[in-house]
Design a protein around this motif. Structure first.
Motif, PDB file in Angstrom:
ATOM      1  N   GLN A  51       0.807  -1.226   0.000  1.00  0.00           N
ATOM      2  CA  GLN A  51       0.000   0.000   0.000  1.00  0.00           C
ATOM      3  C   GLN A  51       0.842   1.280   0.000  1.00  0.00           C
ATOM      4  O   GLN A  51       0.739   2.119   0.890  1.00  0.00           O
ATOM      5  N   ASP A 105      -2.759  -5.324  -3.404  1.00  0.00           N
ATOM      6  CA  ASP A 105      -2.698  -4.016  -2.757  1.00  0.00           C
ATOM      7  C   ASP A 105      -1.261  -3.527  -2.713  1.00  0.00           C
ATOM      8  O   ASP A 105      -0.710  -3.174  -1.668  1.00  0.00           O
ATOM      9  N   ASP A 108      -2.099   2.278  -2.793  1.00  0.00           N
ATOM     10  CA  ASP A 108      -3.089   2.682  -1.792  1.00  0.00           C
ATOM     11  C   ASP A 108      -4.155   3.573  -2.423  1.00  0.00           C
ATOM     12  O   ASP A 108      -5.293   3.159  -2.615  1.00  0.00           O
ATOM     13  N   HIS A 136      -6.983  -2.040  -4.051  1.00  0.00           N
ATOM     14  CA  HIS A 136      -6.361  -0.719  -4.150  1.00  0.00           C
ATOM     15  C   HIS A 136      -5.568  -0.556  -5.439  1.00  0.00           C
ATOM     16  O   HIS A 136      -5.072   0.533  -5.709  1.00  0.00           O
ATOM     17  N   GLY A 142      -9.158   1.940  -2.894  1.00  0.00           N
ATOM     18  CA  GLY A 142      -9.651   0.575  -2.791  1.00  0.00           C
ATOM     19  C   GLY A 142     -11.154   0.472  -2.727  1.00  0.00           C
ATOM     20  O   GLY A 142     -11.698  -0.613  -2.524  1.00  0.00           O
TER      21      GLY A 142
END
Length: 616
Positions: A51, A105, A108, A136, A142
């Motif tokens: 992220q 992910d 982010d 995300h 996300g």
């Protein structure tokens, strides 16, 4: 970020939303019994939820610190957007001979700038790797599935673009090419991923990708018999249909010497959406990111791999970003149709929860073992080193998944996990541990104390309609950028000559010539915040410009001491933030929840039949 953010915020304001539901129960497998297991594979590294976060765009209510006071992980400590990717870099450099499986992910906010920074990390990798898409990786935070094909006329899509318009562009909006989006959609993710594989980082040779044909199916098989990525099937849908695109992958796990069976991994894309979902849907608890979805065309693309594996006697392991219970009911049925073709025990690897656990499910009339890996962005910061073993007579498949990092034996507590990170990172940076811990506690505490109230957040949410609301939103943005600037100054001082590369070639106009990075930070921190909106926005843009320039230069620093220092700071901050967060605001990550899922367990096996009522 997920549905818990909006649910928690509005519940605190007195609203009642159906989307704020309890967590499903976990059913860990029974204690491991003796067996005649033979290794099938050598280890791979499995990570999730790095992220990478763009912190220098227009302030966003979705990750505002006021919301973070009420819900889990809305705004992370300032060390994370600055140094967090160095944790990932540390993992890659510590295991150069082990293939990497990233369970999604990677990003982010889902910005091109985030992808570019992570690309710099992947360029250091010596091992082959594969990335499964996370929610995300192509949706704003996300959650939001906006029409990025029409940034100019679509207010919500323009909001995504502003959130990703990093500091260099913020300083002068005319620098942003009018036809270039900064938002990073699902199609952008697939495009970039395939392009990276074509250039050889994923060891894919011979793949021909038509950059002009944006809508269509793409299939490829690796001509190399030892390639980690064995095959890819992708479907790109253009413009506002981008979220229904998918990429499903077949991986060839490295065989153990003398292994009698091959192990293949089918990496599913659990973020395949067929409808556009916006803010109102999220407020009703219908977040596209929080629920994993797979459409029928993806299952059709993967089914020939299952038939081939069945004919060869291969064992197939499954993986996807979303944990099993986070998948929609129809999606689970579709995946079960794929799993039903396997005549061996079932295993599913996942991420998404930022927690980690072992649990059992009933799938296709048989037991299925799920291993959910930890996050590299929130505590517990960890990853897994995984290999597979098989007892042919008992028809049992064992997953051996050491919790990492460790100091010879897997950690059995959060304290041991933190100690392992300190030994792997903090011990090599040359700054006393006590000083680092005190500094990170101070910075994380300052971030939390600087939060506004929930009423501030609700007032600022009207920023389109009043200057005062917008001024408050920028005031919150200033607080966070100030903490980032403080951390940049401290890192420059701590690392001394090793951080000379952080000095930007050009500083914001407000900074005095010859003052250098530290002097510029002090000038911007000393500037008064508040008053009229226009000067506040101008100052915010100068701060964002400096943070962005330093962040870009950070990707050019690969000195082991710099990497150790930055990784250490990000891990310590994640742990401090976890400790300072009330238990009710970390329902997935709290220790009791993790212990209920045997978090510190290192291995478990699954057979073809149920053994205990608990497993059901």
């Amino acid at each position: 970020m997920n549905a818990y953010l909006l649910c928690g915020a509005l519940l605190a304001a007195g609203a009642i939303l159906s989307g704020c539901s309890g967590l499903p129960a976990l059913h860990p497998p029974p204690p491991e019994a003796a067996g005649r297991y033979q290794p099938l594979t050598t280890p791979i590294i499995a990570v999730g939820d790095t992220q990478e976060h763009e912190a220098t765009g227009m302030p966003m209510l979705d990750n505002d610190s006021a919301v973070d006071a009420y819900v889990e992980v809305a705004q992370r400590p300032p060390e994370q957007p600055l140094f967090g990717r160095k944790i990932f870099e540390t993992v890659l450099t510590r295991h150069p001979d082990m293939p990497l499986l990233h369970l999604g992910d990677l990003l982010d906010v889902s910005c091109h700038s985030e992808a570019q920074r992570l690309q710099k990390v992947f360029e250091l990798a010596r091992q082959p790797g594969a990335i499964l898409p996370g929610n995300h990786d192509g949706l704003l935070f996300g959650i939001f599935n906006y029409n990025v094909a029409d940034i100019v006329r679509d207010p919500d899509s323009a909001r995504w673009d502003r959130a990703c318009r990093r500091g260099l562009w913020l300083s002068d909006e005319r620098q942003a090419p009018p036809d270039q989006r900064t938002a990073f959609s699902k199609d952008d993710f697939i495009d970039s991923y395939l392009d990276g594989l074509i250039r050889g980082r994923g060891r894919l040779q011979g793949f021909v990708f038509n950059q002009e044909t944006r809508d269509g199916h793409f299939g490829w098989k690796n001509p190399r018999p030892d390639g980690f990525v064995e095959a890819v099937e992708a479907h790109l849908t253009p413009e506002n249909r981008y979220a229904s695109s998918f990429i499903v992958q077949k991986l060839r796990l490295p065989p153990a010497p003398g292994a009698k069976r091959q192990v293949k991994l089918i990496g599913l894309d659990t973020n395949q959406l067929s409808v556009l979902v916006g803010t109102f849907d999220v407020l009703r608890g219908e977040s596209p990111g929080d629920v994993g979805r797979v459409q029928a065309d993806q299952i059709d693309a993967a089914m020939p791999w299952m038939e081939e594996a069945r004919a060869r006697g291969d064992i197939v392991v499954f993986a996807g970003h979303h944990n099993w219970r986070a998948l929609g009911g129809r999606t689970r049925q579709r995946i079960e149709s794929l799993m039903a073709r396997a005549d061996h025990p079932l295993v599913y690897l996942s991420a998404h929860t930022h927690s980690g656990f072992w649990t059992m499910h009933r799938v296709a009339g048989r037991p299925m073992l799920e291993l959910n890996v930890s996050s590299l962005s929130d505590w517990p910061v960890a990853y897994r080193q995984i290999h597979f073993e098989y007892d042919e007579a008992a028809r049992r498949l064992k997953v051996v998944a050491a919790l990492m990092p460790n100091r010879g034996t897997p950690p059995a507590s959060d304290a041991e996990l933190l100690a392992a990170w300190e030994a792997a990172t903090c011990a090599g940076d040359g700054v006393p541990d006590a000083r680092l811990k005190a500094r990170d506690l101070q910075l994380v505490s300052a971030q939390r104390e600087a939060r506004g109230s929930l009423m501030d957040w609700l007032y600022a949410s009207m920023w389109k309609y009043c200057d005062g609301c917008q001024a408050l939103m920028y005031e919150h943005g200033h607080r966070y950028l100030d903490l980032l600037l403080r951390e940049i100054r401290q890192a420059r001082i701590d690392l001394g000559a090793d951080s000379d590369g952080l000095e930007p070639r050009r500083l914001p106009l407000s900074c005095q010539p010859g003052g250098g990075l530290v002097g510029c930070v002090e000038t911007l921190l000393a500037a008064p915040v508040g008053g009229a909106l226009k000067p506040s926005v101008a100052l915010f843009r100068e701060k964002a410009e400096l943070v962005d320039r330093v962040n870009t230069r950070m990707d050019q620093l690969h000195n082991p001491r710099v990497r150790a220092y930055m990784s250490c700071r990000a891990v310590l901050a994640a742990k401090e933030d976890f400790e300072l967060t009330p238990e009710r605001f970390k329902p997935k990550r709290n220790l009791a929840r993790r212990l209920a899922g045997d978090y510190f367990r290192s291995e478990a096996s699954v057979g073809m039949d149920w053994e205990t009522p608990q497993s059901q």
